[in-house]
Design an enzyme around this catalytic site. Structure first.
Site, PDB file in Angstrom:
ATOM      1  CD  GLU A   1       2.058 -44.540 -88.874  1.00 41.95           C
ATOM      2  OE1 GLU A   1       0.854 -44.188 -88.933  1.00 41.95           O
ATOM      3  OE2 GLU A   1       2.898 -43.946 -88.169  1.00 41.95           O
TER       4      GLU A   1
ATOM      5  CB  ALA B   1       9.198 -43.383 -82.562  1.00 42.90           C
TER       6      ALA B   1
ATOM      7  CD1 TRP C   1       5.404 -41.574 -91.310  1.00 40.65           C
ATOM      8  CD2 TRP C   1       3.226 -41.934 -91.668  1.00 40.65           C
ATOM      9  NE1 TRP C   1       4.750 -40.395 -91.086  1.00 40.65           N
ATOM     10  CE2 TRP C   1       3.415 -40.593 -91.301  1.00 40.65           C
ATOM     11  CE3 TRP C   1       1.927 -42.401 -91.962  1.00 40.65           C
ATOM     12  CZ2 TRP C   1       2.350 -39.690 -91.196  1.00 40.65           C
ATOM     13  CZ3 TRP C   1       0.874 -41.504 -91.855  1.00 40.65           C
ATOM     14  CH2 TRP C   1       1.096 -40.174 -91.476  1.00 40.65           C
TER      15      TRP C   1
ATOM     16  CG  HIS D   1      -3.545 -40.582 -89.237  1.00 45.17           C
ATOM     17  ND1 HIS D   1      -2.939 -41.805 -89.439  1.00 45.17           N
ATOM     18  CD2 HIS D   1      -2.568 -39.755 -88.821  1.00 45.17           C
ATOM     19  CE1 HIS D   1      -1.650 -41.704 -89.187  1.00 45.17           C
ATOM     20  NE2 HIS D   1      -1.398 -40.465 -88.788  1.00 45.17           N
TER      21      HIS D   1
ATOM     22  CD  GLU E   1       8.631 -36.468 -91.126  1.00 50.50           C
ATOM     23  OE1 GLU E   1       8.677 -35.768 -90.104  1.00 50.50           O
ATOM     24  OE2 GLU E   1       7.704 -37.250 -91.364  1.00 50.50           O
TER      25      GLU E   1
ATOM     26  CE  LYS F   1       6.606 -32.882 -91.636  1.00 51.93           C
ATOM     27  NZ  LYS F   1       6.711 -33.612 -90.396  1.00 51.93           N
TER      28      LYS F   1
ATOM     29  CD1 TRP G   1      -0.905 -29.895 -91.776  1.00 50.11           C
ATOM     30  CD2 TRP G   1      -0.513 -31.728 -90.543  1.00 50.11           C
ATOM     31  NE1 TRP G   1      -1.131 -29.578 -90.453  1.00 50.11           N
ATOM     32  CE2 TRP G   1      -0.895 -30.672 -89.672  1.00 50.11           C
ATOM     33  CE3 TRP G   1      -0.212 -32.973 -89.994  1.00 50.11           C
ATOM     34  CZ2 TRP G   1      -0.987 -30.836 -88.292  1.00 50.11           C
ATOM     35  CZ3 TRP G   1      -0.300 -33.142 -88.618  1.00 50.11           C
ATOM     36  CH2 TRP G   1      -0.689 -32.082 -87.771  1.00 50.11           C
TER      37      TRP G   1
ATOM     38  CD  GLU H   1       0.831 -44.221 -84.214  1.00 57.67           C
ATOM     39  OE1 GLU H   1       1.131 -43.176 -83.609  1.00 57.67           O
ATOM     40  OE2 GLU H   1       1.607 -44.802 -84.993  1.00 57.67           O
TER      41      GLU H   1
ATOM     42  CE1 TYR I   1       7.764 -43.972 -88.301  1.00 51.44           C
ATOM     43  CE2 TYR I   1       6.170 -44.975 -86.813  1.00 51.44           C
ATOM     44  CZ  TYR I   1       6.459 -44.186 -87.917  1.00 51.44           C
ATOM     45  OH  TYR I   1       5.431 -43.638 -88.649  1.00 51.44           O
TER      46      TYR I   1
END
Ligand code: CA
Length: 331
Positions: free
Chosen positions: A250, A256, A284, A128, A291, A289, A65, A163, A224
């Protein structure tokens, strides 16, 4: 003898300055020259002399991505300006990743590995995926290749399962991990291998009840800061008490889902916990992006060189910690 003219004197002093600067520059070791071959001693990641150390750095985003940051200049910038001693290359497996375009995705990962070797930092080669147990053959092929090609370099850290979902450690993740570890160990007897743990790599305490038999195996805990709090630190503490070496491959400063506010004080509490336990970590992510966990603004250059205006609040918070940790490691 004629006394030296002012011009000659200043030329001489400039030359002397350049000479000594060059000497100092040459003396500065890279993180890999300083730390050398990693191993695990009890709960600690240790350097070539057996001293516990912490590697700290950034994770790239899913390779399929946001592949634009998988290049030499970006990795060099992350070392020179962000002071990363480790970077994480996140090989996307599904969703149009490695299982769809194996050569294309492999090339991105190898570009990052080659850069890390050249500039002397560590690189986490991350499979990943969230359901890697269904991609066991792809994982064996991928890690067989990587370990054969790069297993002699101290730079490489294998992260064999990003994960896992809410699946059993003993029934699902452990057998998968053992099968992949066997392939890696045929080529590389000693580099660090990091295993994923249940519930998006949180339940390290479950792995601690039934650890893998082998050397230099670490376990990952992901957090997170806006979602995971003291309870997850306690889970980490439980695992450490039982003798596991934890590597936070990470983490995010946000919620999260990778978005929401940046949780500054909660992130600082996590840093305190990781520093206390000498746990290595990667944030991370290097991404442009929209976000809040993405470190960079939209369209930040793929080759690095980012000024303050291109670094978002999360990136600024993390970079500050990275600068501090680099000094500690290299001192
Ligand atoms: Ca090796």
């Amino acid at each position: 003898m004629k006394p030296l003219s002012k011009l000659a004197l200043s030329t001489l002093s400039i030359s002397v300055f350049i000479f000594f600067s060059a000497c100092n520059f040459n003396q500065e070791k890279t993180p890999v020259e300083k730390v050398g071959q990693l191993s695990i001693d009890g709960v600690h990641l240790v350097d070539q002399k057996g001293k516990p150390i912490q590697l700290t750095g950034m994770s790239l985003f899913w390779s399929q991505w946001i592949g634009k940051y998988y290049n030499y200049d970006c990795i060099k910038w992350l070392k020179d300006d962000w002071k990363c001693t480790v970077v994480r290359a996140a090989l996307a497996v599904g969703s149009g990743g490695y299982t769809t375009n194996p050569e294309k995705e492999l090339e991105k990962i190898e570009t990052v590995i080659d850069a890390a070797i050249d500039i002397g930092i560590y690189v986490i080669v991350d499979f990943h995926a969230h359901q890697a147990e269904f991609n066991l053959e792809a994982a064996k092929t991928f890690f067989g290749h990587i370990s054969q090609k790069y297993g002699n370099y101290p730079n490489i850290i294998y992260e064999i399962y990003n994960e896992p979902l809410m699946v059993s450690w003993s029934e699902v993740i452990k057998p998968y991990s053992e099968a992949v570890i066997e392939v890696i160990r045929e080529n590389d007897p000693n580099n660090i291998i990091v295993c994923g743990t249940p519930r998006w790599s949180q339940l390290v305490n479950e792995a601690a009840l039934d650890p893998i038999d082998g050397e230099n195996i670490a376990y990952t805990l992901h957090f997170y800061a806006g979602t995971h709090n003291k309870r997850l630190m306690e889970i980490g503490d439980e695992a450490i008490e039982k003798g596991l070496c934890i590597f936070v491959t990470e983490y995010g400063t946000t919620e999260a889902n990778g978005d929401g506010p940046v949780y500054v004080s909660e992130t600082l509490e996590w840093y305190e916990w990781m520093n206390k336990n000498k746990i290595s970590h990667c944030n991370w992510s290097i991404a442009d992006k929209a976000e809040s966990s993405a470190a960079l603004t939209i369209d930040a250059d793929s080759l690095g060189g980012w000024g303050e205006d291109l670094i978002k609040p999360s990136g600024k918070l993390v970079r500050k910690e990275l600068l501090k940790k680099y000094k500690q490691l290299l001192k």
